[in-house]
Design a protein around this motif. Sequence first.
Motif: not given
Length: 119
Positions: A10-16, A94-99
């Motif tokens: 959730y945290k990383v997708s929210y940052d994304l 963004v790609s790092e967060k997506i991955e």
Amino acid sequence: MALYDLLPVYKVSYDLLLQLYHISKNMERDYKFTLGEKIKNESTELIINIYKANTKEDKIDLLEKAKTNIEVIRLLIRVYKDLKQISLKDFISVSEKIENTSKQINAWYTQQKKIKAST
């Protein structure tokens, strides 16, 4: 059930999502209200599906939707890059967060499939 806002995915997708909102502010007008809205909506749906999956007993359908969301976001961010609407630095971030999000969702999905198979 863990609190959804404490989940790493959730945290990383929210940052994304936040980063995509910031990036879309700088897009050319032609793309801001088409491509920009689409990627923000898809990112919002991703977070909603993560929240719903965390609250449901049968998570598989919602995790499949989240997997689809992340693939659509991956596709749209590539279009951003090809249309030169995102800097290389932002694209990499963004790609790092997506991955990272994708790996966590896939691991969660795999775990839920094993749980379902054992019952």
